[in-house]
Write an enzyme that holds these catalytic residues in place. Structure first.
Site, PDB file in Angstrom:
ATOM      1  N   CYS A 110       2.370   1.891  11.670  1.00  0.00           N
ATOM      2  CA  CYS A 110       1.361   2.422  10.749  1.00  0.00           C
ATOM      3  C   CYS A 110      -0.022   2.101  11.295  1.00  0.00           C
ATOM      4  O   CYS A 110      -0.257   0.996  11.782  1.00  0.00           O
ATOM      5  CB  CYS A 110       1.547   1.788   9.363  1.00  0.00           C
ATOM      6  SG  CYS A 110       0.392   2.397   8.121  1.00  0.00           S
ATOM      7  N   HIS A 153       6.432   9.192   5.059  1.00  0.00           N
ATOM      8  CA  HIS A 153       5.569   8.033   5.340  1.00  0.00           C
ATOM      9  C   HIS A 153       4.185   8.252   4.726  1.00  0.00           C
ATOM     10  O   HIS A 153       3.625   7.347   4.096  1.00  0.00           O
ATOM     11  CB  HIS A 153       5.461   7.833   6.862  1.00  0.00           C
ATOM     12  CG  HIS A 153       4.570   6.698   7.263  1.00  0.00           C
ATOM     13  ND1 HIS A 153       5.041   5.526   7.820  1.00  0.00           N
ATOM     14  CD2 HIS A 153       3.220   6.554   7.194  1.00  0.00           C
ATOM     15  CE1 HIS A 153       4.018   4.703   8.058  1.00  0.00           C
ATOM     16  NE2 HIS A 153       2.906   5.299   7.702  1.00  0.00           N
ATOM     17  N   GLU A 154       3.636   9.470   4.895  1.00  0.00           N
ATOM     18  CA  GLU A 154       2.289   9.749   4.370  1.00  0.00           C
ATOM     19  C   GLU A 154       2.288   9.845   2.850  1.00  0.00           C
ATOM     20  O   GLU A 154       1.360   9.356   2.197  1.00  0.00           O
ATOM     21  CB  GLU A 154       1.728  11.042   4.982  1.00  0.00           C
ATOM     22  CG  GLU A 154       1.600  11.032   6.504  1.00  0.00           C
ATOM     23  CD  GLU A 154       0.918   9.789   7.057  1.00  0.00           C
ATOM     24  OE1 GLU A 154       1.339   9.314   8.118  1.00  0.00           O
ATOM     25  OE2 GLU A 154       0.002   9.255   6.399  1.00  0.00           O
ATOM     26  N   HIS A 157       1.916   6.610   1.342  1.00  0.00           N
ATOM     27  CA  HIS A 157       0.533   6.105   1.316  1.00  0.00           C
ATOM     28  C   HIS A 157      -0.206   6.571   0.063  1.00  0.00           C
ATOM     29  O   HIS A 157      -1.061   5.865  -0.453  1.00  0.00           O
ATOM     30  CB  HIS A 157      -0.252   6.566   2.556  1.00  0.00           C
ATOM     31  CG  HIS A 157      -0.038   5.702   3.769  1.00  0.00           C
ATOM     32  ND1 HIS A 157      -0.222   4.333   3.771  1.00  0.00           N
ATOM     33  CD2 HIS A 157       0.327   6.025   5.031  1.00  0.00           C
ATOM     34  CE1 HIS A 157       0.039   3.853   4.975  1.00  0.00           C
ATOM     35  NE2 HIS A 157       0.383   4.849   5.761  1.00  0.00           N
TER      36      HIS A 157
HETATM   37  O1  K2U Z   1       0.344   6.817   8.462  1.00  0.00           O
HETATM   38  C1  K2U Z   1       0.157   6.302   9.572  1.00  0.00           C
HETATM   39  O2  K2U Z   1      -0.166   5.130   9.681  1.00  0.00           O
HETATM   40  C2  K2U Z   1       0.468   7.088  10.842  1.00  0.00           C
HETATM   41  C3  K2U Z   1       1.888   6.771  11.199  1.00  0.00           C
HETATM   42  C4  K2U Z   1       2.729   7.886  10.691  1.00  0.00           C
HETATM   43  C5  K2U Z   1       4.191   7.709  10.952  1.00  0.00           C
HETATM   44  C6  K2U Z   1       4.777   6.453  11.086  1.00  0.00           C
HETATM   45  C7  K2U Z   1       6.147   6.359  11.322  1.00  0.00           C
HETATM   46  C8  K2U Z   1       6.918   7.502  11.400  1.00  0.00           C
HETATM   47  C9  K2U Z   1       6.320   8.737  11.268  1.00  0.00           C
HETATM   48  C10 K2U Z   1       4.956   8.835  11.042  1.00  0.00           C
HETATM   49  C11 K2U Z   1       2.026   6.449  12.685  1.00  0.00           C
HETATM   50  O3  K2U Z   1       1.107   5.563  13.141  1.00  0.00           O
HETATM   51  S1  K2U Z   1       1.889   7.772  13.707  1.00  0.00           S
HETATM   52  C12 K2U Z   1       2.404   7.013  15.221  1.00  0.00           C
HETATM   53  C13 K2U Z   1       3.717   7.578  15.523  1.00  0.00           C
HETATM   54  C14 K2U Z   1       3.735   8.573  16.474  1.00  0.00           C
HETATM   55  C15 K2U Z   1       4.927   9.211  16.716  1.00  0.00           C
HETATM   56  C16 K2U Z   1       6.087   8.855  16.029  1.00  0.00           C
HETATM   57  C17 K2U Z   1       6.059   7.847  15.085  1.00  0.00           C
HETATM   58  C18 K2U Z   1       4.851   7.190  14.834  1.00  0.00           C
HETATM   59 NI    NI Z   2       0.960   4.575   7.770  1.00  0.00          NI
END
Ligand code: K2U
Ligand code: NI
Length: 185
Positions: A110, A153-154, A157
């Protein structure tokens, strides 16, 4: 442009709030935020821009992560063999989901968490979602794979939930019933 200094980190109270629904027509400031969220993701996936501005690569970013407690997030996901998913979702909802679940075999991270938290994060494998675009136009999508994981995930949030809230700390890698792991390439 959103920079890492604009992204709040765990412990900040906004990350634990339930974000407010957006009313339409959106204010200009909210529309700019929508553009900025998506621009961050696109920039963070461009090696040169990412390096120049010291960004952490992301495929999703939610308004509460830049201290705006509104139900808005952006996704920009380029997956092998799938159309690029590049959206801003306003007042998003999951309207139905599979019984089958999935999880990122490598675990989740995250942008608001500056540490590794190991463990499997159970997610629905397939979801049907509804949201509005910044112009107030409603859209519906069916998502699977990394797009489905990222959407959940979003959406977490927007509800004050962090990915590690879903990890069973007593057995972080326990087998998740009805779940197929998602292996990123
Ligand atoms: O919301 C955030 O912090 C961005 C997240 C989103 C995310 C986390 C886990 C799984 C899916 C989405 C990440 O930092 S995005 C980084 C990332 C890139 C590719 C795959 C998974 C995570
Ligand atoms: Ni996140």
């Amino acid at each position: 442009m959103i920079l890492m200094k604009d992204i709040i980190r765990e412990g900040h109270p906004t990350l634990r709030k339930v974000a407010e629904e957006v009313t339409f027509p959106m204010a200009a400031k909210e529309k700019k935020l929508c553009n900025d969220l998506l621009e961050y993701l696109i920039s963070s996936q461009d090696d040169e821009v990412c390096e120049r501005y010291g960004l952490r690569p992301g495929i999703g970013l939610a308004a509460p992560q830049v201290n705006v407690s509104k139900r808005i997030f952006a996704l920009h996901i380029e997956e092998e063999g799938q159309k690029t998913l590049s959206i801003v979702a306003v007042n998003p909802k999951i309207v139905s989901h599979s019984v089958e679940r999935t999880y990122l075999a490598s675990g989740e991270g995250c942008l608001s968490v500056d540490r590794d938290v190991d463990g499997f994060v159970p997610r629905y494998a397939r979801i049907t979602v509804k949201a509005f675009d910044p112009e107030g136009q409603e859209f519906k999508m069916r998502l699977k794979g990394l797009s489905a994981i990222a959407f959940q995930h979003e959406l977490d949030h927007l509800n004050g939930v962090m990915f590690y809230d879903h990890i069973d700390s007593s057995a972080p890698f326990k087998v998740i019933p009805d779940a197929t792991p998602f292996e990123r390439d």
